[in-house]
Motif scaffolding. Structure first.
Motif, PDB file in Angstrom:
ATOM      1  N   UNK A 143     118.887  69.052   7.619  1.00  0.00           N
ATOM      2  CA  UNK A 143     118.529  70.253   8.384  1.00  0.00           C
ATOM      3  C   UNK A 143     117.239  70.062   9.194  1.00  0.00           C
ATOM      4  N   UNK A 144     116.498  68.984   8.881  1.00  0.00           N
ATOM      5  CA  UNK A 144     115.190  68.787   9.526  1.00  0.00           C
ATOM      6  C   UNK A 144     115.347  68.024  10.837  1.00  0.00           C
ATOM      7  N   UNK A 145     114.613  68.469  11.869  1.00  0.00           N
ATOM      8  CA  UNK A 145     114.733  67.815  13.167  1.00  0.00           C
ATOM      9  C   UNK A 145     113.600  66.849  13.498  1.00  0.00           C
ATOM     10  N   UNK A 146     112.441  66.988  12.847  1.00  0.00           N
ATOM     11  CA  UNK A 146     111.286  66.152  13.202  1.00  0.00           C
ATOM     12  C   UNK A 146     111.549  64.677  12.893  1.00  0.00           C
ATOM     13  N   UNK A 147     110.781  63.813  13.550  1.00  0.00           N
ATOM     14  CA  UNK A 147     110.914  62.365  13.330  1.00  0.00           C
ATOM     15  C   UNK A 147     110.466  61.947  11.935  1.00  0.00           C
ATOM     16  N   UNK A 148     110.925  60.776  11.514  1.00  0.00           N
ATOM     17  CA  UNK A 148     110.673  60.274  10.155  1.00  0.00           C
ATOM     18  C   UNK A 148     109.178  60.164   9.836  1.00  0.00           C
ATOM     19  N   UNK A 149     108.425  59.567  10.807  1.00  0.00           N
ATOM     20  CA  UNK A 149     107.000  59.321  10.585  1.00  0.00           C
ATOM     21  C   UNK A 149     106.254  60.645  10.362  1.00  0.00           C
ATOM     22  N   UNK A 150     106.567  61.598  11.244  1.00  0.00           N
ATOM     23  CA  UNK A 150     105.937  62.918  11.160  1.00  0.00           C
ATOM     24  C   UNK A 150     106.267  63.571   9.808  1.00  0.00           C
ATOM     25  N   UNK A 151     107.526  63.465   9.410  1.00  0.00           N
ATOM     26  CA  UNK A 151     107.937  64.036   8.122  1.00  0.00           C
ATOM     27  C   UNK A 151     107.115  63.454   6.982  1.00  0.00           C
ATOM     28  N   UNK A 152     106.924  62.138   7.055  1.00  0.00           N
ATOM     29  CA  UNK A 152     106.190  61.478   5.981  1.00  0.00           C
ATOM     30  C   UNK A 152     104.748  62.004   5.908  1.00  0.00           C
ATOM     31  N   UNK A 153     104.157  62.133   7.104  1.00  0.00           N
ATOM     32  CA  UNK A 153     102.780  62.646   7.158  1.00  0.00           C
ATOM     33  C   UNK A 153     102.675  64.043   6.571  1.00  0.00           C
ATOM     34  N   UNK A 154     103.649  64.863   6.918  1.00  0.00           N
ATOM     35  CA  UNK A 154     103.593  66.249   6.441  1.00  0.00           C
ATOM     36  C   UNK A 154     103.780  66.304   4.923  1.00  0.00           C
ATOM     37  N   UNK A 155     104.723  65.516   4.420  1.00  0.00           N
ATOM     38  CA  UNK A 155     104.932  65.487   2.959  1.00  0.00           C
ATOM     39  C   UNK A 155     103.668  65.010   2.242  1.00  0.00           C
ATOM     40  N   UNK A 156     102.983  64.053   2.859  1.00  0.00           N
ATOM     41  CA  UNK A 156     101.723  63.586   2.273  1.00  0.00           C
ATOM     42  C   UNK A 156     100.684  64.692   2.218  1.00  0.00           C
ATOM     43  N   UNK A 157     100.661  65.501   3.272  1.00  0.00           N
ATOM     44  CA  UNK A 157      99.721  66.634   3.289  1.00  0.00           C
ATOM     45  C   UNK A 157     100.000  67.581   2.128  1.00  0.00           C
ATOM     46  N   UNK A 158     101.287  67.845   1.892  1.00  0.00           N
ATOM     47  CA  UNK A 158     101.638  68.741   0.778  1.00  0.00           C
ATOM     48  C   UNK A 158     101.147  68.153  -0.538  1.00  0.00           C
ATOM     49  N   UNK A 159     101.300  66.844  -0.649  1.00  0.00           N
ATOM     50  CA  UNK A 159     100.914  66.184  -1.876  1.00  0.00           C
ATOM     51  C   UNK A 159      99.412  66.329  -2.103  1.00  0.00           C
ATOM     52  N   UNK A 160      98.678  66.161  -0.997  1.00  0.00           N
ATOM     53  CA  UNK A 160      97.227  66.167  -1.112  1.00  0.00           C
ATOM     54  C   UNK A 160      96.658  67.571  -1.212  1.00  0.00           C
ATOM     55  N   UNK A 161      97.206  68.463  -0.401  1.00  0.00           N
ATOM     56  CA  UNK A 161      96.567  69.772  -0.258  1.00  0.00           C
ATOM     57  C   UNK A 161      97.300  70.909  -0.942  1.00  0.00           C
ATOM     58  N   UNK A 162      98.457  70.613  -1.545  1.00  0.00           N
ATOM     59  CA  UNK A 162      99.225  71.690  -2.140  1.00  0.00           C
ATOM     60  C   UNK A 162     100.092  72.384  -1.097  1.00  0.00           C
ATOM     61  N   UNK A 163     100.889  73.332  -1.574  1.00  0.00           N
ATOM     62  CA  UNK A 163     101.898  73.917  -0.681  1.00  0.00           C
ATOM     63  C   UNK A 163     101.645  75.376  -0.382  1.00  0.00           C
ATOM     64  N   UNK A 164     100.404  75.839  -0.690  1.00  0.00           N
ATOM     65  CA  UNK A 164     100.213  77.285  -0.591  1.00  0.00           C
ATOM     66  C   UNK A 164     100.211  77.785   0.851  1.00  0.00           C
ATOM     67  N   UNK A 165      99.882  76.936   1.816  1.00  0.00           N
ATOM     68  CA  UNK A 165      99.800  77.472   3.172  1.00  0.00           C
ATOM     69  C   UNK A 165     100.394  76.505   4.188  1.00  0.00           C
ATOM     70  N   UNK A 166     101.083  77.075   5.174  1.00  0.00           N
ATOM     71  CA  UNK A 166     101.656  76.236   6.222  1.00  0.00           C
ATOM     72  C   UNK A 166     100.823  76.246   7.499  1.00  0.00           C
ATOM     73  N   UNK A 167     100.077  77.334   7.697  1.00  0.00           N
ATOM     74  CA  UNK A 167      99.393  77.451   8.988  1.00  0.00           C
ATOM     75  C   UNK A 167      98.386  76.326   9.292  1.00  0.00           C
ATOM     76  N   UNK A 168      97.649  75.811   8.276  1.00  0.00           N
ATOM     77  CA  UNK A 168      96.762  74.682   8.621  1.00  0.00           C
ATOM     78  C   UNK A 168      97.554  73.477   9.128  1.00  0.00           C
ATOM     79  N   UNK A 169      98.753  73.290   8.596  1.00  0.00           N
ATOM     80  CA  UNK A 169      99.570  72.164   9.045  1.00  0.00           C
ATOM     81  C   UNK A 169     100.059  72.390  10.464  1.00  0.00           C
ATOM     82  N   UNK A 170     100.395  73.647  10.726  1.00  0.00           N
ATOM     83  CA  UNK A 170     100.855  73.980  12.075  1.00  0.00           C
ATOM     84  C   UNK A 170      99.713  73.709  13.056  1.00  0.00           C
ATOM     85  N   UNK A 171      98.497  74.091  12.606  1.00  0.00           N
ATOM     86  CA  UNK A 171      97.316  73.856  13.447  1.00  0.00           C
ATOM     87  C   UNK A 171      97.118  72.373  13.697  1.00  0.00           C
ATOM     88  N   UNK A 172      97.289  71.614  12.624  1.00  0.00           N
ATOM     89  CA  UNK A 172      97.024  70.194  12.687  1.00  0.00           C
ATOM     90  C   UNK A 172      98.047  69.444  13.551  1.00  0.00           C
TER      91      UNK A 172
END
Ligand code: ADP
Ligand code: ZN
Length: 715
Positions: free
Chosen positions: A664-693
């Motif tokens: 269901x995901x459209x983003x590229x593989x590399x980007x996906x990996x980066x985002x998953x890493x962010x969740x790992x590091x920062x937790x999943x409580x908020x999406x807006x900082x990721x959107x900002x980033x």
């Protein structure tokens, strides 16, 4: 419907069992001994009460406190169950009346204190009535390793041999293995099966804020909990008295409770609280044992508890009816120091170290920046895997913007290293900010290269750094002396360009305002129903929650039942309660609706049930490999709504097909990996900082999906 389900509905008014209840009931009914470990409020009583209703003979319940027995018997009577108590607090007439109830086999349940059990008349009675089942409540009292050993419990060991045909069930909320073994051994349980329920009390909202102005913070909190029952725990008697005076002085309904008051005062204050005549009890830790009140809606820790055991036990006194309860801890370093001071007075070194280790776990909990259930539940030996509980301050915190704090982390870590890894955070911060304190000069630390290199931050900001370094495991704290030490992973930050992300806020979050919305029900009607409940309770001389629980009143104020059929769908309303109170409450609800011009909802309860389970339906559809797009189309809702349901599905412990989710995901593989890493590091409580980033590179839908993928994986 099975016999036991039927009893659950007709007598207790509940639709489904809580975890383990059904298994336990079956086990007892098939006459196998059981050891039952469930947290307070987990629903232990039903486990032996339903079998008692189904057994031909008598069930005896051993309980240590007369007040608890009275309360239980009262609740059973309100449910139409014949239960009696025999103890020394009864008048001779009451005693012989109850005695005859058992003798004539009218009563199915007999509550006894352990010391009464072996009296001649009772022994005679048990034979006469045909003892079929023995329940030992608060069974940890039998163990010297428990926190509440009672020597009268010791003689209960004879029971098993004296009544070999009666089944035995032992119940406790104490989880330590040593105590559990002791119970099995001392009660001589035979081939007993052990049932351990989860200690996660999902309806407790956990919140910790820095203690900046405790009085005002408390007032702010109480203003959000008007007319609700709650307990405020303080460290000292003096603090209790002071706070009581100050709060009642500005109109809050409070009473004090501590060991310095006379017995009579304590009993009176506790009764006022139990009967909803006083909202708030301000207490030292002495308060709580023997309190069965189910509608305690909040617990405030005005001072830091000494350990997680007491903290958990104290917050556990709230929300026993399953309705949300708020637990606020006001946390300060000076409280920690105060407790430490008392610990240092202890003569015994072993005791001292153990107390410090306990305190350290408490402090770590308070400073933890992930889901608070993680340190809490694992402390009690249970595995906890949820990433976001949705019921603690950290899990629902607003978008926390994370920044690169590597430089600050490096400065802090090297100051720790250079000062010899023996100082606490306060000292290190003094060095970094260039304080001219005598202690620093005496140690010659003003000559270090790290001295005064941290002027970019205020002390308030610096204080946030070590907490995050501890949480991220770059630092540890010496249990005995409190000094900070580097861990091997600190090397990565100091020498290998490893980056650290975190937050440094100019002001720390200290508001005690409610963090999530209350349940949606008519509060005005709730108040009317509550008043009525109190009136009835007063007339019958029982506590209000014995008539109806808060859960039941809330559901009434939400569903607005208009007739007995609809009323019977409300949780906690069985046949007897409809008969006793149905018409009184229906009249109130109907006239309220008429007065407010609220149209009667049709089959409200049935609609409610399906709505609640929407996410399950969506998750199950998706697992049939039906795409988000088509589910959205079939249900006539937006794509993002379906994604939200999938999120809830996973949050509630279910698993989705990972490959299909990925598709269901459209983003590229590399980007996906980066985002998953962010969740790992920062937790999943908020999406807006990721959107900002990541900006336009990623859509919100994809962020949502990736978060679901992340959570789905950690299951
Ligand atoms: P414990 O003895 O473990 O502290 P209780 O037996 O007093 O807990 O139960 C706590 C509350 O939960 C009570 O108000 C009880 O009526 C309610 N309860 C128990 N089982 C269920 C259930 N299956 N559904 C709904 N409420 C329940
Ligand atoms: Zn959480």
């Amino acid at each position: 419907m099975s016999e036991i389900k039927q009893k659950l509905k007709t007598v207790f008014g509940y639709d489904s069992f809580r975890p383990l209840q059904e298994e336990i009931i079956s086990n007892i009914l098939s006459k196998r001994d059981s050891l039952i470990i469930m947290p307070t409020g987990g629903g232990k009583s039903l486990c032996y009460q339903i079998p008692a209703l189904l057994f031909k003979g008598l069930t005896v319940v051993i309980s240590p406190l007369i007040s608890l027995m009275k309360d239980q018997v009262e609740q059973l009577k309100q449910l139409g169950v014949d239960a009696v108590v025999l103890n020394s607090s009864l008048t001779p007439e009451e005693y012989s009346y109850n005695f005859n109830c058992v003798k004539s086999k009218k009563a199915k349940m007999l509550y006894l204190a352990p010391e009464s059990l072996f009296k001649d008349d009772i022994q005679w009675l048990l034979n006469e009535a045909g003892l079929e089942s023995i329940t030992v409540d608060e069974a940890h009292c039998i163990s010297e390793w428990g926190h509440d050993f009672r020597k009268e419990y010791r003689q209960l060991g004879i029971l098993r041999t004296k009544y070999p045909d009666a089944v035995c069930a032992a119940l406790t909320a104490t989880a330590t293995p040593r105590v559990q073994d002791d119970i099995v051994k001392n009660l001589n349980l035979v081939n007993s099966q052990k049932f351990v329920a989860s200690f996660d009390r999902k309806n407790l909202f956990l919140q910790v804020v820095p203690k900046l102005d405790p009085f005002l913070q408390t007032v702010e909190f109480l203003n959000e909990h008007k007319n609700q029952s709650g307990i405020i725990y303080c460290f000292s008697r003096r603090q209790v008295d002071e706070l009581h005076e100050d709060l009642s002085g500005i109109g809050f309904s409070t009473k004090p409770y501590h060991a310095g008051l006379s017995d009579a005062e304590r009993v009176t204050n506790q009764d006022l609280f139990t009967n909803d005549k006083v909202d708030i009890i301000i207490a030292t830790i002495a308060f709580g044992m023997g309190i069965n009140k189910s509608n305690v809606r909040f617990v405030i820790h005005y001072d830091l508890p000494k350990n997680l055991e007491s903290y958990y036990q104290e917050i556990g006194r709230s929300g026993r009816d399953g309705v949300r309860a708020d637990c606020l801890l006001l946390f300060s370093g000076s409280d920690t120091a105060k407790i430490n001071y008392f610990i240092n007075q202890k003569e015994d070194a072993v005791e001292r170290i153990s107390a410090k280790a306990h305190l350290d776990a408490m402090v770590r909990y308070a400073e933890y920046d992930g889901c608070r259930r993680q340190p809490l539940i694992t402390y009690f030996g249970e595995h906890y895997s949820k990433v976001n509980c949705g019921m603690c301050d950290n899990c629902i915190a607003e978008a926390k913007v994370s920044e690169d704090i590597t430089i600050a982390a490096q400065k802090f870590l090297s100051a720790v290293k250079r000062t010899g890894e023996i100082f606490g955070a306060g000292y290190i911060i003094d060095v970094l900010t260039g304080s001219e304190q005598e202690k620093i000069l005496r140690n010659g630390h003003h000559n270090l290269t790290v001295y005064g290199i941290g002027k970019e931050y205020t002390k308030v900001q610096w204080k946030q750094i070590p907490i995050q370094l501890l949480n991220k495991n770059y630092l540890t704290r010496d249990v005995e002396f409190g000094g900070l030490k580097l861990t091997p992973s600190a090397i990565g930050v100091l020498f290998k360009k490893e980056k650290v992300f975190g937050r440094v806020e100019a002001k720390v979050r200290s508001s005690t305002k409610r963090l999530i919305l209350k349940e949606d029900y008519d509060e005005e009607l709730f108040e009317i129903l509550r008043q009525k409940r109190r009136q009835i309770a007063e007339a019958r001389n029982v506590p209000p929650y014995v008539i109806f629980s808060d859960r039941t009143l809330i559901e009434m104020a939400k569903e607005l039942p208009q007739n007995e059929f609809q009323l019977s769908k409300i949780s906690g309303i069985g046949e007897k309660k409809i008969k006793s109170y149905g018409s009184i409450f229906l009249i109130l609800i109907k006239s309220y609706c008429a007065q407010k011009n609220i149209p009667a909802k049709k089959s409200v309860v049935i609609i409610k049930k399906t709505e609640r389970k929407r996410y399950i339906e969506v998750g199950q559809e998706f697992n049939k490999n039906i795409s988000v797009e088509s589910i959205a189309e079939t249900m006539g809702v937006k794509r993002e709504t379906i994604i939200k349901h999938l999120f809830d599905y996973v949050l509630n412990g279910n698993k989705l097909n990972p490959d299909y989710l990925q598709s269901e995901v459209n983003s590229g593989k590399e980007l996906q990996k980066n985002i998953l890493n962010e969740f790992k590091r920062e937790g999943t409580s908020a999406l807006s900082p990721l959107k900002e980033k990541f900006g336009d590179a990623v859509t919100y839908d994809d962020l949502h999906l990736l978060r679901i993928i992340f959570l789905n994986k950690s299951k």
